[in-house]
Write a protein that holds these residues in place. Sequence first.
Motif, PDB file in Angstrom:
ATOM      1  N   ARG A  18       0.834  -1.216   0.000  1.00 52.80           N
ATOM      2  CA  ARG A  18       0.000   0.000   0.000  1.00 52.80           C
ATOM      3  C   ARG A  18       0.860   1.254   0.000  1.00 52.80           C
ATOM      4  NH1 ARG A  18      -2.417   3.386   4.086  1.00 52.80           N
ATOM      5  NH2 ARG A  18      -4.500   4.117   3.467  1.00 52.80           N
ATOM      6  N   THR A  19       1.893   1.281   0.853  1.00 51.04           N
ATOM      7  CA  THR A  19       2.756   2.458   0.942  1.00 51.04           C
ATOM      8  C   THR A  19       3.456   2.730  -0.374  1.00 51.04           C
ATOM      9  OG1 THR A  19       3.133   2.174   3.315  1.00 51.04           O
ATOM     10  CG2 THR A  19       4.787   3.422   2.088  1.00 51.04           C
ATOM     11  N   GLU A  20       4.002   1.688  -0.983  1.00 47.21           N
ATOM     12  CA  GLU A  20       4.738   1.892  -2.234  1.00 47.21           C
ATOM     13  C   GLU A  20       3.804   2.384  -3.336  1.00 47.21           C
ATOM     14  OE1 GLU A  20       7.805  -0.451  -5.207  1.00 47.21           O
ATOM     15  OE2 GLU A  20       7.889  -0.646  -3.034  1.00 47.21           O
ATOM     16  N   TYR A  21       2.636   1.771  -3.442  1.00 45.78           N
ATOM     17  CA  TYR A  21       1.694   2.200  -4.477  1.00 45.78           C
ATOM     18  C   TYR A  21       1.284   3.661  -4.262  1.00 45.78           C
ATOM     19  CZ  TYR A  21      -2.388   2.687  -7.390  1.00 45.78           C
ATOM     20  OH  TYR A  21      -3.290   3.157  -8.313  1.00 45.78           O
ATOM     21  N   ARG A  22       0.958   4.036  -3.035  1.00 40.79           N
ATOM     22  CA  ARG A  22       0.527   5.400  -2.760  1.00 40.79           C
ATOM     23  C   ARG A  22       1.649   6.411  -3.021  1.00 40.79           C
ATOM     24  NH1 ARG A  22      -4.316   5.844   0.299  1.00 40.79           N
ATOM     25  NH2 ARG A  22      -3.632   7.823   1.188  1.00 40.79           N
ATOM     26  N   GLU A  23       2.888   6.016  -2.807  1.00 40.21           N
ATOM     27  CA  GLU A  23       3.999   6.920  -3.105  1.00 40.21           C
ATOM     28  C   GLU A  23       4.078   7.206  -4.602  1.00 40.21           C
ATOM     29  OE1 GLU A  23       7.419   5.097  -1.377  1.00 40.21           O
ATOM     30  OE2 GLU A  23       6.996   5.870   0.642  1.00 40.21           O
ATOM     31  N   PHE A  24       3.828   6.195  -5.420  1.00 40.83           N
ATOM     32  CA  PHE A  24       3.804   6.433  -6.862  1.00 40.83           C
ATOM     33  C   PHE A  24       2.680   7.399  -7.226  1.00 40.83           C
ATOM     34  CE2 PHE A  24       5.817   2.031  -7.301  1.00 40.83           C
ATOM     35  CZ  PHE A  24       7.078   2.551  -7.515  1.00 40.83           C
ATOM     36  N   VAL A  25       1.525   7.239  -6.608  1.00 40.38           N
ATOM     37  CA  VAL A  25       0.407   8.145  -6.872  1.00 40.38           C
ATOM     38  C   VAL A  25       0.767   9.562  -6.417  1.00 40.38           C
ATOM     39  CG1 VAL A  25      -2.016   8.655  -6.346  1.00 40.38           C
ATOM     40  CG2 VAL A  25      -1.301   6.285  -6.714  1.00 40.38           C
ATOM     41  N   GLN A  26       1.391   9.692  -5.256  1.00 44.69           N
ATOM     42  CA  GLN A  26       1.827  11.004  -4.776  1.00 44.69           C
ATOM     43  C   GLN A  26       2.800  11.652  -5.751  1.00 44.69           C
ATOM     44  OE1 GLN A  26       3.517  10.011  -0.990  1.00 44.69           O
ATOM     45  NE2 GLN A  26       1.579  10.173   0.112  1.00 44.69           N
ATOM     46  N   ILE A  55      -4.486  -8.825  -3.280  1.00 41.08           N
ATOM     47  CA  ILE A  55      -5.536  -8.326  -2.381  1.00 41.08           C
ATOM     48  C   ILE A  55      -5.199  -6.935  -1.837  1.00 41.08           C
ATOM     49  CG2 ILE A  55      -6.645  -8.731  -0.158  1.00 41.08           C
ATOM     50  CD1 ILE A  55      -6.669 -11.725  -0.862  1.00 41.08           C
ATOM     51  N   PRO A  56      -4.020  -6.729  -1.242  1.00 42.97           N
ATOM     52  CA  PRO A  56      -3.732  -5.371  -0.758  1.00 42.97           C
ATOM     53  C   PRO A  56      -3.541  -4.352  -1.872  1.00 42.97           C
ATOM     54  CG  PRO A  56      -1.836  -6.814  -0.428  1.00 42.97           C
ATOM     55  CD  PRO A  56      -2.979  -7.688  -0.833  1.00 42.97           C
ATOM     56  N   ALA A  60      -5.633  -0.988  -2.066  1.00 47.39           N
ATOM     57  CA  ALA A  60      -4.959   0.313  -2.119  1.00 47.39           C
ATOM     58  C   ALA A  60      -5.420   1.122  -3.325  1.00 47.39           C
ATOM     59  CB  ALA A  60      -3.446   0.109  -2.163  1.00 47.39           C
ATOM     60  N   GLN A  61      -5.579   0.465  -4.465  1.00 48.46           N
ATOM     61  CA  GLN A  61      -6.031   1.165  -5.657  1.00 48.46           C
ATOM     62  C   GLN A  61      -7.463   1.651  -5.506  1.00 48.46           C
ATOM     63  OE1 GLN A  61      -5.308  -1.664  -8.847  1.00 48.46           O
ATOM     64  NE2 GLN A  61      -3.271  -0.810  -9.230  1.00 48.46           N
ATOM     65  N   SER A  62      -8.311   0.820  -4.916  1.00 47.66           N
ATOM     66  CA  SER A  62      -9.708   1.208  -4.735  1.00 47.66           C
ATOM     67  C   SER A  62      -9.824   2.419  -3.818  1.00 47.66           C
ATOM     68  CB  SER A  62     -10.499   0.031  -4.165  1.00 47.66           C
ATOM     69  OG  SER A  62     -11.861   0.367  -3.982  1.00 47.66           O
ATOM     70  N   GLU A  63      -8.983   2.511  -2.811  1.00 41.01           N
ATOM     71  CA  GLU A  63      -9.011   3.648  -1.884  1.00 41.01           C
ATOM     72  C   GLU A  63      -8.861   4.978  -2.604  1.00 41.01           C
ATOM     73  OE1 GLU A  63      -7.190   2.151   2.388  1.00 41.01           O
ATOM     74  OE2 GLU A  63      -5.826   2.908   0.853  1.00 41.01           O
ATOM     75  N   VAL A  64      -8.059   4.978  -3.671  1.00 42.75           N
ATOM     76  CA  VAL A  64      -7.763   6.243  -4.357  1.00 42.75           C
ATOM     77  C   VAL A  64      -8.437   6.333  -5.722  1.00 42.75           C
ATOM     78  CG1 VAL A  64      -5.591   6.566  -3.138  1.00 42.75           C
ATOM     79  CG2 VAL A  64      -5.597   5.291  -5.278  1.00 42.75           C
ATOM     80  N   GLU A  70      -7.474  -5.797 -14.095  1.00 45.71           N
ATOM     81  CA  GLU A  70      -6.746  -7.053 -13.954  1.00 45.71           C
ATOM     82  C   GLU A  70      -6.392  -7.319 -12.492  1.00 45.71           C
ATOM     83  OE1 GLU A  70      -4.790 -10.618 -14.778  1.00 45.71           O
ATOM     84  OE2 GLU A  70      -6.217  -9.425 -15.967  1.00 45.71           O
ATOM     85  N   VAL A  71      -5.997  -6.270 -11.781  1.00 44.72           N
ATOM     86  CA  VAL A  71      -5.692  -6.418 -10.356  1.00 44.72           C
ATOM     87  C   VAL A  71      -6.949  -6.821  -9.598  1.00 44.72           C
ATOM     88  CG1 VAL A  71      -4.947  -5.196  -8.274  1.00 44.72           C
ATOM     89  CG2 VAL A  71      -3.773  -4.791 -10.444  1.00 44.72           C
ATOM     90  N   ARG A  72      -8.071  -6.207  -9.935  1.00 50.59           N
ATOM     91  CA  ARG A  72      -9.337  -6.564  -9.286  1.00 50.59           C
ATOM     92  C   ARG A  72      -9.671  -8.030  -9.530  1.00 50.59           C
ATOM     93  NH1 ARG A  72     -14.630  -3.254 -10.746  1.00 50.59           N
ATOM     94  NH2 ARG A  72     -13.955  -3.872 -12.847  1.00 50.59           N
ATOM     95  N   ALA A  73      -9.541  -8.480 -10.768  1.00 48.02           N
ATOM     96  CA  ALA A  73      -9.879  -9.867 -11.101  1.00 48.02           C
ATOM     97  C   ALA A  73      -9.021 -10.849 -10.309  1.00 48.02           C
ATOM     98  CB  ALA A  73      -9.715 -10.095 -12.601  1.00 48.02           C
TER      99      ALA A  73
END
Length: 258
Positions: A18-26, A55-56, A60-64, A70-73
């Motif tokens: 989650r942290t790594e993904y959100r940092e890319f979004v930031q 799953i995480p 994390a993607q759904s939160e933002v 594909e990740v959802r599937a």
Amino acid sequence: MGAWGTAIFSNDTASDIRTEYREFVQDRVPDDEATRRTIASFAHLVERDDGELWIPLAAAQSEVGRLDPEVRARAIAAIDRGADLELWAEAGRTELTRRTAALQRLREQLLGPQPAPKRLRRSWRHVEDDLTPGDVLAFTAPNGRTALFRVVGIHRSRYGDSPELDVLDWVGEHVPEPEILSGLRAKRAPASGNLPERPVVWQPNRFRKTDPVWHEAGFVRVARFAGWPSRAARTPGHSGLWRAFSLSVTRNLDDGTW
């Protein structure tokens, strides 16, 4: 995987994803690229049946508001397979029930309407634009004894800048003249374990705007030697806020450790 609860992000790996993904979004990385980079960072988890990556990442993607189809599937498939419930069954019926409920809530969230994409603001970070390699700082304890520290590098990361300070092999009541000061050597920590003999290094930090800077914690710049070479590699050392650093120095000067 160190877990402290049954929630989706209540374990080390999920929290890291989650942290790594959100940092890319930031950092305004495009959505497809942010997904690709996160998956690449955790490539060893891609084929796991328990969905430890998917799953995480989906959560994390759904939160933002950036849920990749594909990740959802993959996340839904992992949940429907029972994901990691075998591990939670070992923890007891109560924990298993809570984990099952958390996964089912996430499943409904992933299959339901998604929020609009959110912009994430970067966290505040300290930028060190005052201290530079070659600066010498002095700290005087209440007992009148003074210790000296030389800035040998600035460690820069997305979380903030922090100087690397060598502890100079000198303690006294009056700061030496520049010609003596420039020749002082760094204290050395003896070899231990897998670590060779090395300089005694401190790396003071600021994590919030309200954290004191060096001169607010009692340090004084007593010299600046231009052209002092910066140390390229980060040296293992002591880390903490400037205030905690000043308290530690005071203790060392009080008990004669330095």
